[in-house]
Design a protein around this motif. Structure first.
Motif, PDB file in Angstrom:
ATOM      1  N   TYR A 183       0.829  -1.200   0.000  1.00 15.61           N
ATOM      2  CA  TYR A 183       0.000   0.000   0.000  1.00 15.61           C
ATOM      3  C   TYR A 183       0.867   1.255   0.000  1.00 15.61           C
ATOM      4  O   TYR A 183       0.630   2.182  -0.768  1.00 15.61           O
ATOM      5  CB  TYR A 183      -0.930  -0.012   1.211  1.00 15.61           C
ATOM      6  N   ARG A 184       1.879   1.276   0.856  1.00 11.43           N
ATOM      7  CA  ARG A 184       2.781   2.438   0.921  1.00 11.43           C
ATOM      8  C   ARG A 184       3.532   2.633  -0.388  1.00 11.43           C
ATOM      9  O   ARG A 184       3.718   3.758  -0.849  1.00 11.43           O
ATOM     10  CB  ARG A 184       3.783   2.273   2.074  1.00 11.43           C
ATOM     11  N   ALA A 185       3.985   1.535  -1.003  1.00  9.11           N
ATOM     12  CA  ALA A 185       4.680   1.632  -2.286  1.00  9.11           C
ATOM     13  C   ALA A 185       3.755   2.211  -3.354  1.00  9.11           C
ATOM     14  O   ALA A 185       4.161   3.060  -4.153  1.00  9.11           O
ATOM     15  CB  ALA A 185       5.198   0.259  -2.705  1.00  9.11           C
ATOM     16  N   ALA A 186       2.495   1.770  -3.372  1.00  9.19           N
ATOM     17  CA  ALA A 186       1.532   2.294  -4.342  1.00  9.19           C
ATOM     18  C   ALA A 186       1.255   3.775  -4.093  1.00  9.19           C
ATOM     19  O   ALA A 186       1.164   4.561  -5.035  1.00  9.19           O
ATOM     20  CB  ALA A 186       0.235   1.493  -4.278  1.00  9.19           C
ATOM     21  N   GLU A 187       1.130   4.170  -2.847  1.00 12.35           N
ATOM     22  CA  GLU A 187       0.911   5.578  -2.518  1.00 12.35           C
ATOM     23  C   GLU A 187       2.099   6.439  -2.924  1.00 12.35           C
ATOM     24  O   GLU A 187       1.932   7.536  -3.444  1.00 12.35           O
ATOM     25  CB  GLU A 187       0.640   5.744  -1.023  1.00 12.35           C
ATOM     26  N   ASN A 188       3.306   5.956  -2.685  1.00  5.76           N
ATOM     27  CA  ASN A 188       4.500   6.707  -3.085  1.00  5.76           C
ATOM     28  C   ASN A 188       4.595   6.830  -4.598  1.00  5.76           C
ATOM     29  O   ASN A 188       4.965   7.884  -5.118  1.00  5.76           O
ATOM     30  CB  ASN A 188       5.756   6.049  -2.525  1.00  5.76           C
ATOM     31  N   ALA A 189       4.240   5.780  -5.330  1.00  3.35           N
ATOM     32  CA  ALA A 189       4.251   5.819  -6.792  1.00  3.35           C
ATOM     33  C   ALA A 189       3.210   6.818  -7.297  1.00  3.35           C
ATOM     34  O   ALA A 189       3.467   7.594  -8.227  1.00  3.35           O
ATOM     35  CB  ALA A 189       3.988   4.437  -7.367  1.00  3.35           C
ATOM     36  N   ARG A 190       2.030   6.830  -6.694  1.00  2.00           N
ATOM     37  CA  ARG A 190       0.985   7.778  -7.083  1.00  2.00           C
ATOM     38  C   ARG A 190       1.416   9.217  -6.823  1.00  2.00           C
ATOM     39  O   ARG A 190       1.251  10.097  -7.663  1.00  2.00           O
ATOM     40  CB  ARG A 190      -0.311   7.487  -6.324  1.00  2.00           C
ATOM     41  N   ALA A 191       2.000   9.464  -5.664  1.00  3.23           N
ATOM     42  CA  ALA A 191       2.451  10.807  -5.326  1.00  3.23           C
ATOM     43  C   ALA A 191       3.556  11.257  -6.276  1.00  3.23           C
ATOM     44  O   ALA A 191       3.554  12.405  -6.732  1.00  3.23           O
ATOM     45  CB  ALA A 191       2.942  10.845  -3.881  1.00  3.23           C
ATOM     46  N   PHE A 192       4.486  10.378  -6.592  1.00  3.73           N
ATOM     47  CA  PHE A 192       5.556  10.717  -7.539  1.00  3.73           C
ATOM     48  C   PHE A 192       4.970  11.063  -8.893  1.00  3.73           C
ATOM     49  O   PHE A 192       5.352  12.047  -9.513  1.00  3.73           O
ATOM     50  CB  PHE A 192       6.546   9.554  -7.665  1.00  3.73           C
ATOM     51  N   TYR A 193       4.017  10.265  -9.354  1.00  6.94           N
ATOM     52  CA  TYR A 193       3.404  10.496 -10.661  1.00  6.94           C
ATOM     53  C   TYR A 193       2.745  11.877 -10.713  1.00  6.94           C
ATOM     54  O   TYR A 193       2.952  12.640 -11.644  1.00  6.94           O
ATOM     55  CB  TYR A 193       2.367   9.404 -10.945  1.00  6.94           C
ATOM     56  N   HIS A 194       1.957  12.205  -9.703  1.00  4.79           N
ATOM     57  CA  HIS A 194       1.224  13.466  -9.730  1.00  4.79           C
ATOM     58  C   HIS A 194       2.099  14.667  -9.413  1.00  4.79           C
ATOM     59  O   HIS A 194       1.912  15.726 -10.001  1.00  4.79           O
ATOM     60  CB  HIS A 194       0.042  13.414  -8.763  1.00  4.79           C
ATOM     61  N   LYS A 195       3.037  14.540  -8.501  1.00  2.00           N
ATOM     62  CA  LYS A 195       3.829  15.691  -8.080  1.00  2.00           C
ATOM     63  C   LYS A 195       5.023  15.965  -8.981  1.00  2.00           C
ATOM     64  O   LYS A 195       5.431  17.110  -9.129  1.00  2.00           O
ATOM     65  CB  LYS A 195       4.315  15.498  -6.647  1.00  2.00           C
ATOM     66  N   LYS A 196       5.604  14.957  -9.585  1.00  3.20           N
ATOM     67  CA  LYS A 196       6.808  15.143 -10.397  1.00  3.20           C
ATOM     68  C   LYS A 196       6.528  15.026 -11.888  1.00  3.20           C
ATOM     69  O   LYS A 196       6.799  15.946 -12.648  1.00  3.20           O
ATOM     70  CB  LYS A 196       7.887  14.129 -10.000  1.00  3.20           C
ATOM     71  N   LEU A 197       5.978  13.901 -12.311  1.00  2.00           N
ATOM     72  CA  LEU A 197       5.811  13.658 -13.740  1.00  2.00           C
ATOM     73  C   LEU A 197       4.759  14.561 -14.375  1.00  2.00           C
ATOM     74  O   LEU A 197       4.985  15.118 -15.444  1.00  2.00           O
ATOM     75  CB  LEU A 197       5.467  12.193 -13.987  1.00  2.00           C
ATOM     76  N   MET A 198       3.614  14.700 -13.733  1.00  2.00           N
ATOM     77  CA  MET A 198       2.556  15.513 -14.323  1.00  2.00           C
ATOM     78  C   MET A 198       2.963  16.980 -14.398  1.00  2.00           C
ATOM     79  O   MET A 198       2.580  17.678 -15.326  1.00  2.00           O
ATOM     80  CB  MET A 198       1.249  15.355 -13.549  1.00  2.00           C
ATOM     81  N   LYS A 199       3.732  17.475 -13.449  1.00  2.00           N
ATOM     82  CA  LYS A 199       4.211  18.857 -13.515  1.00  2.00           C
ATOM     83  C   LYS A 199       5.128  19.050 -14.713  1.00  2.00           C
ATOM     84  O   LYS A 199       5.059  20.060 -15.401  1.00  2.00           O
ATOM     85  CB  LYS A 199       4.945  19.234 -12.228  1.00  2.00           C
ATOM     86  N   LYS A 200       5.996  18.075 -14.975  1.00  2.00           N
ATOM     87  CA  LYS A 200       6.897  18.185 -16.116  1.00  2.00           C
ATOM     88  C   LYS A 200       6.133  18.078 -17.427  1.00  2.00           C
ATOM     89  O   LYS A 200       6.428  18.784 -18.380  1.00  2.00           O
ATOM     90  CB  LYS A 200       7.989  17.130 -16.036  1.00  2.00           C
ATOM     91  N   ILE A 201       5.143  17.208 -17.462  1.00  2.00           N
ATOM     92  CA  ILE A 201       4.348  17.041 -18.684  1.00  2.00           C
ATOM     93  C   ILE A 201       3.559  18.314 -18.981  1.00  2.00           C
ATOM     94  O   ILE A 201       3.482  18.752 -20.125  1.00  2.00           O
ATOM     95  CB  ILE A 201       3.409  15.826 -18.552  1.00  2.00           C
ATOM     96  N   ARG A 202       3.017  18.919 -17.961  1.00  2.00           N
ATOM     97  CA  ARG A 202       2.208  20.138 -18.143  1.00  2.00           C
ATOM     98  C   ARG A 202       3.059  21.395 -18.231  1.00  2.00           C
ATOM     99  O   ARG A 202       2.529  22.474 -18.485  1.00  2.00           O
ATOM    100  CB  ARG A 202       1.220  20.274 -16.994  1.00  2.00           C
ATOM    101  N   GLY A 203       4.360  21.282 -18.010  1.00  2.00           N
ATOM    102  CA  GLY A 203       5.245  22.427 -18.124  1.00  2.00           C
ATOM    103  C   GLY A 203       5.215  23.377 -16.944  1.00  2.00           C
ATOM    104  O   GLY A 203       5.420  24.569 -17.067  1.00  2.00           O
ATOM    105  N   ARG A 204       4.985  22.863 -15.776  1.00  2.31           N
ATOM    106  CA  ARG A 204       4.957  23.710 -14.580  1.00  2.31           C
ATOM    107  C   ARG A 204       6.218  23.557 -13.797  1.00  2.31           C
ATOM    108  O   ARG A 204       6.907  22.672 -13.745  1.00  2.31           O
ATOM    109  CB  ARG A 204       3.775  23.346 -13.687  1.00  2.31           C
TER     110      ARG A 204
END
Length: 55
Positions: free
Chosen positions: A34-55
């Motif tokens: 569960y913790r691994a899945a939560e960390n992966a979700r947080a990484f995806y939204h906080k790091k990857l999506m910001k780079k994809i959206r150019g923020r």
């Protein structure tokens, strides 16, 4: 959250303090997954999506 506080109290809301929450671990292996899945979700939204959206 000060703006939210002002908005809600402007409509007659009251400030209520409540206790926080905690996780009760019943099965260490399941909780680890569960913790691994939560960390992966947080990484995806906080790091990857910001780079994809150019923020």
């Amino acid at each position: 959250m000060h703006g939210l506080f002002l908005f809600k109290t402007g409509f007659g809301g009251a400030l209520i303090h409540r206790l926080g929450s905690f996780d009760a671990v019943l099965n260490g292996a399941v909780y680890g997954a569960y913790r691994a899945a939560e960390n992966a979700r947080a990484f995806y939204h906080k790091k990857l999506m910001k780079k994809i959206r150019g923020r």
